[in-house]
Design an enzyme around this catalytic site. Structure first.
Site, PDB file in Angstrom:
ATOM      1  N   HIS A  78      28.671  49.704  41.120  1.00  0.00           N
ATOM      2  CA  HIS A  78      27.605  50.031  40.071  1.00  0.00           C
ATOM      3  C   HIS A  78      26.402  50.489  40.650  1.00  0.00           C
ATOM      4  CE1 HIS A  78      28.999  47.244  36.794  1.00  0.00           C
ATOM      5  NE2 HIS A  78      29.963  46.997  37.968  1.00  0.00           N
ATOM      6  N   GLY A 109      36.978  48.661  41.691  1.00  0.00           N
ATOM      7  CA  GLY A 109      37.812  48.415  40.635  1.00  0.00           C
ATOM      8  C   GLY A 109      39.276  48.585  41.327  1.00  0.00           C
ATOM      9  N   ASP A 144      40.672  45.090  36.303  1.00  0.00           N
ATOM     10  CA  ASP A 144      39.656  45.622  36.560  1.00  0.00           C
ATOM     11  C   ASP A 144      40.085  47.213  37.119  1.00  0.00           C
ATOM     12  OD1 ASP A 144      36.981  46.290  37.134  1.00  0.00           O
ATOM     13  OD2 ASP A 144      36.950  45.460  39.490  1.00  0.00           O
ATOM     14  N   HIS A 178      42.326  42.715  45.971  1.00  0.00           N
ATOM     15  CA  HIS A 178      41.163  42.036  45.816  1.00  0.00           C
ATOM     16  C   HIS A 178      41.002  40.794  46.315  1.00  0.00           C
ATOM     17  CE1 HIS A 178      39.960  45.350  43.169  1.00  0.00           C
ATOM     18  NE2 HIS A 178      38.802  45.091  43.193  1.00  0.00           N
TER      19      HIS A 178
END
EC number: 3.5.1.25
Length: 381
Positions: A134, A303, A267, A244
């Site tokens: 982000h 992601g 994601d 992840h």
């Protein structure tokens, strides 16, 4: 249409063999043993499971939900449907106020058209210390007026919002959103244990991709992870894509909180189903190499490139439980649990009266057929 298969998992129980009676896009009946009449479709050794429910996905096949382009949205959705995702909530990354409203208004039209099943705002009310993929400069404190404007733009289509509890005004924002019928998640956060507990008490009910973009556990400051794991009101998102989290983390969480509180997500971003190269997640450039997405020029994971059938296979392979037990848990975690957490109709699983959303898998758990509302997305060979 009457389907018969050697194995049917409803999301709550295993039927071997099993059959499903479908009419007008709805499951009319489900049963174990021989089919009551000769089946229209005999799937043989296949396994039938409820359609996957992905409540955290940013795009696929080159399509990016943050582009708020109907053509890109359809492209991404169609890819995920071919991999068994029959219910999909589109996630948006952090954006400026005007752009956020534009994105929400566009995706809300896709929800009303039946292309999407809701919107997830993964930002902008997050911590720049745990920004992930982000843009930190666009993050901000939640303000009641902006929340009202976003909810009006969504017109009932916003299903979930992720918030960092330590931001100024976060507790009031959680209460505002929850009272409006929006599910609130804790994520992208540097929150202390006490701040995370306060967020849960204010109405948060989900942990956004727990362990990722989140303050880690410390012996003297347990942080948000312990708060989320220990509270039975919380559904814990995990990205079981092989990147992840380590398999041991999946086993640890399942043993600690039980399989019924876990929601598996992808994601996934635009590069899903595509070759390696340069893509975008919101305004950020993302480089994909070996199927792993990272913010360009950094080691930060951006992601995933996974689909729901992939995260299901990972969970089954690494659960450490016998196959039937592992499969029962993983099927619930990819369908019933995420749907229940967001109040989606798919929470019923394969039961009488539910939508005829289902996935047919071979012995390797690869997708060989997909039904959505009784219509074939992928027809078994």
């Amino acid at each position: 249409m009457l389907l018969r298969a050697d194995t049917v998992l409803t999301g709550r129980e295993l039927l071997r063999p099993g059959w499903i009676d479908i009419a007008a896009g709805t499951v009319r009946a489900v049963g174990a043993g021989p089919a009551p009449t000769p089946p229209d479709v005999d799937l043989g050794v296949a396994t039938v499971v409820p359609g996957f429910v992905d409540t955290h996905v940013h795009g696929g096949a080159g399509g990016n939900f943050s582009a708020a382009d109907p053509a890109e949205t359809v492209t991404a959705v169609e890819l995920h449907r071919r991999h068994g995702t029959t219910t999909l909530v589109a996630s948006l990354v952090t954006a400026g106020p005007a752009e956020l409203l534009r994105q929400v208004e566009s995706l809300a039209r896709d929800v009303r058209a039946g292309v999407l099943d809701g919107i997830h705002l993964e930002g902008p009310w997050l911590s720049p210390l745990r920004c992930g993929a982000h843009q930190p400069s666009l993050m901000r404190d939640p303000e009641p007026a902006e929340i009202d404007a976003v909810l009006r733009a969504g017109d009932g289509t916003i299903r979930m919002v992720t918030i960092a509890p330590e931001r100024a005004g976060a507790m009031a924002a959680i209460e505002q959103l929850a009272s409006s019928g929006v599910v609130v998640a804790v994520g992208h956060t540097e929150a202390t244990y006490d701040q995370a507990r306060a967020a849960i008490d204010a109405g948060a009910t989900i942990g956004t991709h727990v362990f990722n973009a989140m303050r880690p556990i410390d012996r003297r400051e347990p942080g948000p992870i312990v708060a989320l794991l220990e509270d039975p009101r919380i559904t814990v998102e995990l990205i079981t894509d092989g990147v992840h989290i380590d398999p041991a983390i999946y086993r640890f969480v399942a043993k600690t909180i039980g399989p019924e509180r876990i929601s598996l997500i992808t994601d996934a971003m635009a590069a899903t189903g595509m070759s390696d190269g340069r893509y975008y997640l919101g305004p950020l450039a993302v480089d994909v190499a070996g199927g792993v997405a990272r913010v360009a020029g950094t080691d930060t994971i951006a992601g995933s490139t996974a689909t729901m059938d992939q995260v299901l296979r990972f969970a089954v392979a690494h659960s450490g439980a016998p196959r039937n037990e592992a499969l029962l848990a993983a099927v619930a975690q990819t369908s019933v649990n995420p749907a229940r957490a967001l109040g989606l109709p798919a929470s019923a699983g394969l039961t009488a009266g539910a939508a005829a959303d289902m996935v047919m898998l071979d012995n390797d758990l690869a997708v060989i057929g997909v039904l959505r509302k009784g219509h074939w997305v992928v027809t078994p060979a």
